[in-house]
Design a protein around this motif. Structure first.
Motif, PDB file in Angstrom:
ATOM      1  N   THR A  42      -1.451   9.241 115.839  1.00  0.00           N
ATOM      2  CA  THR A  42      -1.419   8.294 116.832  1.00  0.00           C
ATOM      3  C   THR A  42      -0.593   8.618 118.136  1.00  0.00           C
ATOM      4  O   THR A  42      -0.840   8.012 119.105  1.00  0.00           O
ATOM      5  N   GLY A  43       0.462   9.401 117.952  1.00  0.00           N
ATOM      6  CA  GLY A  43       1.375   9.765 119.098  1.00  0.00           C
ATOM      7  C   GLY A  43       0.646  10.476 120.021  1.00  0.00           C
ATOM      8  O   GLY A  43      -0.369  11.487 120.126  1.00  0.00           O
ATOM      9  N   ALA A  44       1.184  10.535 121.536  1.00  0.00           N
ATOM     10  CA  ALA A  44       0.979  11.625 122.190  1.00  0.00           C
ATOM     11  C   ALA A  44       1.540  12.832 122.119  1.00  0.00           C
ATOM     12  O   ALA A  44       2.367  12.984 121.502  1.00  0.00           O
ATOM     13  N   ARG A  45       0.836  13.868 122.556  1.00  0.00           N
ATOM     14  CA  ARG A  45       1.107  15.392 122.295  1.00  0.00           C
ATOM     15  C   ARG A  45       1.618  15.911 123.550  1.00  0.00           C
ATOM     16  O   ARG A  45       0.960  15.694 124.721  1.00  0.00           O
ATOM     17  N   VAL A  46       2.609  16.697 123.746  1.00  0.00           N
ATOM     18  CA  VAL A  46       2.875  17.440 124.932  1.00  0.00           C
ATOM     19  C   VAL A  46       2.850  19.118 124.520  1.00  0.00           C
ATOM     20  O   VAL A  46       3.419  19.561 123.433  1.00  0.00           O
ATOM     21  N   ALA A  47       1.826  19.659 125.190  1.00  0.00           N
ATOM     22  CA  ALA A  47       1.643  21.174 125.111  1.00  0.00           C
ATOM     23  C   ALA A  47       2.675  21.943 126.059  1.00  0.00           C
ATOM     24  O   ALA A  47       2.150  21.829 127.285  1.00  0.00           O
ATOM     25  N   LEU A  48       3.432  22.643 125.634  1.00  0.00           N
ATOM     26  CA  LEU A  48       4.811  22.990 126.681  1.00  0.00           C
ATOM     27  C   LEU A  48       4.788  24.803 126.565  1.00  0.00           C
ATOM     28  O   LEU A  48       4.454  25.009 125.314  1.00  0.00           O
ATOM     29  N   ALA A  49       5.006  25.179 127.655  1.00  0.00           N
ATOM     30  CA  ALA A  49       4.902  26.721 127.493  1.00  0.00           C
ATOM     31  C   ALA A  49       5.881  27.098 128.569  1.00  0.00           C
ATOM     32  O   ALA A  49       5.930  26.338 129.571  1.00  0.00           O
ATOM     33  N   SER A 141      -0.531  19.027 133.782  1.00  0.00           N
ATOM     34  CA  SER A 141      -2.049  18.920 133.877  1.00  0.00           C
ATOM     35  C   SER A 141      -2.223  17.883 132.579  1.00  0.00           C
ATOM     36  O   SER A 141      -1.694  17.793 131.721  1.00  0.00           O
ATOM     37  N   SER A 142      -3.639  17.686 132.805  1.00  0.00           N
ATOM     38  CA  SER A 142      -4.281  16.794 131.613  1.00  0.00           C
ATOM     39  C   SER A 142      -4.637  18.084 130.558  1.00  0.00           C
ATOM     40  O   SER A 142      -4.858  19.084 130.791  1.00  0.00           O
ATOM     41  N   GLY A 143      -4.454  17.562 129.262  1.00  0.00           N
ATOM     42  CA  GLY A 143      -5.002  18.509 128.163  1.00  0.00           C
ATOM     43  C   GLY A 143      -3.922  19.107 127.448  1.00  0.00           C
ATOM     44  O   GLY A 143      -2.734  18.843 127.455  1.00  0.00           O
ATOM     45  N   THR A 144      -4.167  20.118 126.895  1.00  0.00           N
ATOM     46  CA  THR A 144      -3.364  20.899 125.801  1.00  0.00           C
ATOM     47  C   THR A 144      -3.069  22.450 126.273  1.00  0.00           C
ATOM     48  O   THR A 144      -2.506  23.257 125.682  1.00  0.00           O
ATOM     49  N   GLN A 145      -3.686  22.822 127.433  1.00  0.00           N
ATOM     50  CA  GLN A 145      -3.599  24.422 127.982  1.00  0.00           C
ATOM     51  C   GLN A 145      -2.633  24.261 129.074  1.00  0.00           C
ATOM     52  O   GLN A 145      -3.444  24.113 130.128  1.00  0.00           O
ATOM     53  N   PRO A 146      -1.525  24.505 129.047  1.00  0.00           N
ATOM     54  CA  PRO A 146      -0.571  24.805 130.322  1.00  0.00           C
ATOM     55  C   PRO A 146      -1.396  25.746 131.240  1.00  0.00           C
ATOM     56  O   PRO A 146      -1.751  26.617 130.901  1.00  0.00           O
ATOM     57  N   GLN A 147      -1.064  25.228 132.591  1.00  0.00           N
ATOM     58  CA  GLN A 147      -1.395  26.193 133.499  1.00  0.00           C
ATOM     59  C   GLN A 147      -0.768  25.920 134.792  1.00  0.00           C
ATOM     60  O   GLN A 147      -0.070  24.907 134.943  1.00  0.00           O
ATOM     61  N   SER A 148      -0.535  27.007 135.588  1.00  0.00           N
ATOM     62  CA  SER A 148       0.300  27.125 136.767  1.00  0.00           C
ATOM     63  C   SER A 148      -0.057  26.221 137.902  1.00  0.00           C
ATOM     64  O   SER A 148       0.680  25.660 138.654  1.00  0.00           O
ATOM     65  N   SER A 149      -1.389  25.980 138.147  1.00  0.00           N
ATOM     66  CA  SER A 149      -1.955  25.195 139.266  1.00  0.00           C
ATOM     67  C   SER A 149      -3.006  24.267 138.663  1.00  0.00           C
ATOM     68  O   SER A 149      -4.314  24.442 138.453  1.00  0.00           O
ATOM     69  N   PRO A 150      -2.498  23.075 138.803  1.00  0.00           N
ATOM     70  CA  PRO A 150      -3.321  22.073 138.196  1.00  0.00           C
ATOM     71  C   PRO A 150      -4.469  21.732 138.990  1.00  0.00           C
ATOM     72  O   PRO A 150      -4.417  21.847 140.456  1.00  0.00           O
ATOM     73  N   ALA A 151      -5.664  21.257 138.623  1.00  0.00           N
ATOM     74  CA  ALA A 151      -6.961  21.162 139.449  1.00  0.00           C
ATOM     75  C   ALA A 151      -6.555  20.038 140.349  1.00  0.00           C
ATOM     76  O   ALA A 151      -5.931  18.954 140.095  1.00  0.00           O
TER      77      ALA A 151
END
Length: 291
Positions: A42-49, A141-151
């Motif tokens: 039920t918790g929010a998640r942070v995908a971190l890199a 960014s939104s989602g679970t895949q860290p990226q360097s340039s958010p859309a």
């Protein structure tokens, strides 16, 4: 004949082993270096890199990326923890009760970064780039895949430069309307008629403020440059504006540079003139100063 039976038996064993491993099930492998997602609760998640470094060091020892402990804190309370893998990645599930759009800090080794959780979905992807001078670039960014340039159209996208202790020195919010970090040294409140800025640090001596209908040259509708030691209110000329706020100390060293759409300051749509109207730069106004 006996050898034929042996071949069939060997083939059956191989097929069984493949099925036990999930082979042939149509599953797609995660991209190389992607954090492995735990089962969703039920918790929010942070995908971190973390990138740009092979270790996160302290004065006493060096932490290799693999196995480095990571904690996420909200209002001074730890609300999630985990460990980085060999790629510097981790997925951390937060405790219930951490609201969407909250400002949280993440600490790995001796490095602390601050960011705003996604406010339109449960998962937030965060990339922390560690530079040689100790500063950080934190992209969200939104989602679970860290990226360097958010859309550009990502409502949760932002990019900021930090000093390695979670203090922002530059913030560039997308037009999607993400919220600003709550720990900035300036408070900004806005209505459909005006914008009020209040300094929150005694180190702040002056301000450069702009209302722009777009980034870049020729987009300015209002500019102010001068002392900033108390709250100041400026007229809001274009409700479609992107605001730029730069703060300086007494030595004219820049402390903070913020570029963000008006929506990031909590202003919803207002009845206004045609936002596509050609901008014309206004002279420096005489803002009202609140005691």
């Amino acid at each position: 004949m006996k050898s034929s039976y042996a071949l069939v038996f060997t083939a059956l064993l191989a097929a069984g082993a493949l099925a036990a491993c999930g082979g042939g099930g149509g599953s797609t492998a995660a991209p190389a270096g992607a954090p492995v997602l735990p089962p969703k609760s039920t918790g929010a998640r942070v995908a971190l890199a973390f990138t740009g470094t092979s270790s996160l060091s302290s004065s006493r020892r060096t932490f290799a990326l693999a196995g480095t402990s990571v904690t996420v804190a909200y209002n001074g309370r730890i609300v999630g923890n985990g460990q980085l893998d060999s790629n510097g990645a981790a997925v951390i599930e937060l405790e219930d009760g951490v609201p969407a759009g909250a400002t949280v800090s993440v600490t790995a080794g001796t490095v602390t970064a601050t960011f705003v959780l996604a406010h339109t979905m449960d998962d937030t992807a965060v990339l922390v780039q560690v530079h040689a001078d100790g500063t950080l670039t934190v992209s969200v960014s939104s989602g679970t895949q860290p990226q360097s340039s958010p859309a550009p159209d990502d409502p949760n996208g932002s990019s900021e430069t930090e000093d390695g202790h979670g203090n922002a020195t530059s913030v560039d919010e997308n037009d999607g309307g993400a919220a600003l970090p709550a720990n900035l040294p300036v408070s900004v409140s806005a209505t459909c008629e005006n914008v009020t800025l209040t300094p929150l640090s005694p180190a702040i001596a002056s301000l450069r403020f702009e209302e722009n209908v777009r980034d870049g040259d020729g987009g300015s509708k209002l500019k102010y440059e001068g002392p900033f030691t108390a709250a100041m209110t400026f007229p809001l000329i274009a409700q479609s504006a992107r605001l730029r706020i730069r703060l300086f100390d007494t030595q004219q060293q820049q402390l903070l540079d913020v570029k963000a759409p008006l929506s990031a300051f909590g202003v919803s749509a207002c009845a206004s003139a045609d936002p596509s109207a050609s901008p014309s730069e206004s002279p420096s106004p005489e803002p009202s100063e609140t005691p």
